[in-house]
Structure formats: C-alpha cells, structure tokens
Design a protein around this motif. Structure first.
Motif, PDB file in Angstrom:
ATOM      1  N   LYS A  17       0.913  -1.320  -0.145  1.00  0.00           N
ATOM      2  CA  LYS A  17      -0.009  -0.103   0.071  1.00  0.00           C
ATOM      3  C   LYS A  17       1.000   1.379  -0.127  1.00  0.00           C
ATOM      4  N   ALA A  18       1.947   1.186   0.766  1.00  0.00           N
ATOM      5  CA  ALA A  18       2.864   2.295   0.665  1.00  0.00           C
ATOM      6  C   ALA A  18       3.558   2.520  -0.705  1.00  0.00           C
ATOM      7  N   VAL A  19       3.968   1.400  -1.440  1.00  0.00           N
ATOM      8  CA  VAL A  19       4.549   1.395  -2.672  1.00  0.00           C
ATOM      9  C   VAL A  19       3.260   2.214  -3.807  1.00  0.00           C
ATOM     10  N   THR A  20       1.973   1.744  -3.464  1.00  0.00           N
ATOM     11  CA  THR A  20       0.909   2.415  -4.212  1.00  0.00           C
ATOM     12  C   THR A  20       0.804   4.218  -3.964  1.00  0.00           C
ATOM     13  N   SER A  21       0.755   4.314  -2.814  1.00  0.00           N
ATOM     14  CA  SER A  21       0.736   5.729  -2.479  1.00  0.00           C
ATOM     15  C   SER A  21       2.110   6.376  -2.677  1.00  0.00           C
ATOM     16  N   ALA A  22       3.267   5.715  -2.879  1.00  0.00           N
ATOM     17  CA  ALA A  22       4.396   6.440  -3.230  1.00  0.00           C
ATOM     18  C   ALA A  22       4.464   6.672  -4.921  1.00  0.00           C
ATOM     19  N   ILE A  23       3.977   5.852  -5.488  1.00  0.00           N
ATOM     20  CA  ILE A  23       3.749   5.960  -6.790  1.00  0.00           C
ATOM     21  C   ILE A  23       2.898   7.041  -7.342  1.00  0.00           C
ATOM     22  N   ALA A  24       1.802   7.073  -6.684  1.00  0.00           N
ATOM     23  CA  ALA A  24       0.698   8.223  -7.055  1.00  0.00           C
ATOM     24  C   ALA A  24       1.308   9.298  -6.634  1.00  0.00           C
ATOM     25  N   LEU A  25       2.085   9.470  -5.490  1.00  0.00           N
ATOM     26  CA  LEU A  25       2.658  10.886  -4.945  1.00  0.00           C
ATOM     27  C   LEU A  25       3.811  11.301  -6.134  1.00  0.00           C
ATOM     28  N   ALA A  26       4.423  10.239  -6.543  1.00  0.00           N
ATOM     29  CA  ALA A  26       5.663  10.592  -7.629  1.00  0.00           C
ATOM     30  C   ALA A  26       5.110  11.075  -8.706  1.00  0.00           C
ATOM     31  N   SER A  27       3.885  10.534  -9.109  1.00  0.00           N
ATOM     32  CA  SER A  27       3.369  10.903 -10.374  1.00  0.00           C
ATOM     33  C   SER A  27       2.666  12.315 -10.427  1.00  0.00           C
ATOM     34  N   ARG A  28       2.023  12.737  -9.182  1.00  0.00           N
ATOM     35  CA  ARG A  28       1.413  13.834  -9.036  1.00  0.00           C
ATOM     36  C   ARG A  28       2.334  14.964  -9.090  1.00  0.00           C
ATOM     37  N   LYS A  68      14.621 -13.043  -4.435  1.00  0.00           N
ATOM     38  CA  LYS A  68      13.413 -12.678  -4.055  1.00  0.00           C
ATOM     39  C   LYS A  68      12.971 -11.083  -3.848  1.00  0.00           C
ATOM     40  N   ALA A  69      14.071 -10.467  -3.360  1.00  0.00           N
ATOM     41  CA  ALA A  69      14.031  -9.113  -3.218  1.00  0.00           C
ATOM     42  C   ALA A  69      13.950  -8.613  -4.675  1.00  0.00           C
ATOM     43  N   GLN A  70      14.874  -8.942  -5.695  1.00  0.00           N
ATOM     44  CA  GLN A  70      14.730  -8.278  -6.908  1.00  0.00           C
ATOM     45  C   GLN A  70      13.399  -8.464  -7.436  1.00  0.00           C
ATOM     46  N   GLY A  71      12.653  -9.527  -7.296  1.00  0.00           N
ATOM     47  CA  GLY A  71      11.237  -9.761  -7.921  1.00  0.00           C
ATOM     48  C   GLY A  71      10.315  -9.011  -7.442  1.00  0.00           C
ATOM     49  N   MET A  72      10.604  -8.740  -6.244  1.00  0.00           N
ATOM     50  CA  MET A  72       9.582  -7.693  -5.475  1.00  0.00           C
ATOM     51  C   MET A  72       9.874  -6.361  -6.146  1.00  0.00           C
ATOM     52  N   LEU A  73      11.148  -5.945  -6.267  1.00  0.00           N
ATOM     53  CA  LEU A  73      11.217  -4.699  -7.026  1.00  0.00           C
ATOM     54  C   LEU A  73      11.163  -4.551  -8.345  1.00  0.00           C
ATOM     55  N   ASP A  74      10.975  -5.470  -9.048  1.00  0.00           N
ATOM     56  CA  ASP A  74      10.663  -5.614 -10.410  1.00  0.00           C
ATOM     57  C   ASP A  74       9.162  -5.356 -10.424  1.00  0.00           C
ATOM     58  N   ALA A  75       8.553  -6.186  -9.530  1.00  0.00           N
ATOM     59  CA  ALA A  75       7.015  -5.767  -9.592  1.00  0.00           C
ATOM     60  C   ALA A  75       6.621  -4.216  -9.522  1.00  0.00           C
ATOM     61  N   VAL A  76       7.259  -3.658  -8.532  1.00  0.00           N
ATOM     62  CA  VAL A  76       7.304  -2.122  -8.144  1.00  0.00           C
ATOM     63  C   VAL A  76       7.527  -1.303  -9.501  1.00  0.00           C
ATOM     64  N   ALA A  77       8.492  -1.773 -10.275  1.00  0.00           N
ATOM     65  CA  ALA A  77       8.826  -1.099 -11.390  1.00  0.00           C
ATOM     66  C   ALA A  77       7.855  -1.320 -12.490  1.00  0.00           C
ATOM     67  N   ARG A  79       4.670  -1.452 -12.161  1.00  0.00           N
ATOM     68  CA  ARG A  79       3.622  -0.290 -11.639  1.00  0.00           C
ATOM     69  C   ARG A  79       4.075   0.938 -11.784  1.00  0.00           C
ATOM     70  N   ALA A  80       5.469   1.068 -11.406  1.00  0.00           N
ATOM     71  CA  ALA A  80       5.755   2.561 -11.524  1.00  0.00           C
ATOM     72  C   ALA A  80       5.816   3.162 -13.162  1.00  0.00           C
ATOM     73  N   VAL A  81       6.358   2.171 -13.806  1.00  0.00           N
ATOM     74  CA  VAL A  81       6.416   2.444 -15.475  1.00  0.00           C
ATOM     75  C   VAL A  81       4.922   2.722 -15.958  1.00  0.00           C
ATOM     76  N   ALA A  82       4.026   1.980 -15.618  1.00  0.00           N
ATOM     77  CA  ALA A  82       2.588   1.978 -16.129  1.00  0.00           C
ATOM     78  C   ALA A  82       2.294   3.245 -15.654  1.00  0.00           C
ATOM     79  N   GLY A  84       3.957   6.201 -15.338  1.00  0.00           N
ATOM     80  CA  GLY A  84       4.775   7.169 -15.937  1.00  0.00           C
ATOM     81  C   GLY A  84       5.902   7.758 -15.223  1.00  0.00           C
ATOM     82  N   VAL A  85       6.037   6.870 -13.861  1.00  0.00           N
ATOM     83  CA  VAL A  85       7.009   7.380 -13.266  1.00  0.00           C
ATOM     84  C   VAL A  85       8.452   6.720 -13.231  1.00  0.00           C
ATOM     85  N   GLN A  86       9.424   7.554 -13.332  1.00  0.00           N
ATOM     86  CA  GLN A  86      10.950   7.092 -13.170  1.00  0.00           C
ATOM     87  C   GLN A  86      11.177   6.383 -12.007  1.00  0.00           C
ATOM     88  N   LEU A  87      11.810   5.473 -12.317  1.00  0.00           N
ATOM     89  CA  LEU A  87      12.272   4.528 -10.983  1.00  0.00           C
ATOM     90  C   LEU A  87      13.555   3.990 -11.048  1.00  0.00           C
TER      91      LEU A  87
END
Length: 147
Positions: A17-28, A68-77, A79-82, A84-87
C-alpha cells in the motif's frame, strides 16, 4: 514539491500500500522514485543466531533472498512505469534496516521517505522497537508513514 521519493518495501501487504501511495505521489509531483528493500545478512556463526554453515550454503541462501527481493522490486518497477514514474531500484544487504533506509535516502538525494507503519514483523516488531520509529527519529528528511 518533491523531486525524488524513496519508498521502502518488504513485500508485506501494508508496504505494498505504501508503494501504491508513493507511486501516486511521485506521479502527482512529477518526481523520481527510488524503491528500496533491505535483505538481511545470513547469520554466519552460533553467536549470530545460527549454526555454522558452509560458505556455499550461505551464498545459496543469500542469493535466494536477493532474487526474491529483486522480484519484489521488479513488480514495483512494472507499476511505476505504467504510471509514467521514473524509477530506480536498490537492494541493501544489512541487518540494520532503518539505518539502511536513511543511508539510501541520503545516497540517492531523496527529499521524502515513504514507508509503512510496520512490516512483516507486525505486532511482534512493535514490542521490540519499530524500524519505522527508528527512521522517524534518525532521518533529517520528512517521512510519510502509511497505515
């Protein structure tokens, strides 16, 4: 307002949920995002909390954790790219989670840290002392804590 935001994630439901909020905040704010996860070191001796294992066994387990950590970060990436956030992603290997988060924020010149109020360790972690609380008290940057 913000130029670069660091979001710390451990893969828990609340940190997602924090990732979702951070992506939205970065996009905004048209800000860059740095996604960080901290992987623990493998205990190497009895005094570190485990029996002694061969270097090969330790390397295998640490690689599994890193993958496992890289897989988690790939999932964040994804979502961020979708959105339009530079990650930029980062994996820290340390038993000092809060210190790693604060150090990564400084290293990447972030102006905000976003994280969950607690992670995988939940209520047990509250009894021992919160990583989030440690970041709040040791960071010179603003910290957005999400529940």
């Amino acid at each position: 307002m913000f130029k670069r935001i660091l979001v710390a994630t451990d893969g828990s439901t609340l940190s997602k949920k924090a990732v979702t909020s951070a992506i939205a905040l970065a996009s905004r704010h048209d800000a860059d995002l740095v996604a960080l996860t901290v992987v623990p070191r493998y205990p190497k001796s009895y005094f570190d909390g485990a029996m002694s294992f061969s270097p090969e066994d330790i390397a295998r387990v640490e690689k599994q954790w890193a993958d496992k950590a890289q897989g988690m970060l790939d999932a964040v990436a994804t979502r961020a790219v979708a959105s339009g956030v530079q990650l930029k992603t980062a994996i820290a290997s340390s038993d000092l989670v809060a210190e790693s988060i604060v150090a990564a924020a400084k290293k990447h010149k972030c102006d905000l840290i976003v994280m969950a109020s607690h992670g995988r360790k939940g209520i047990k972690r509250l009894l021992l002392g919160s990583e989030t609380q440690h970041v709040l008290t040791h960071s010179s940057l603003p910290v957005l804590v999400l529940r």
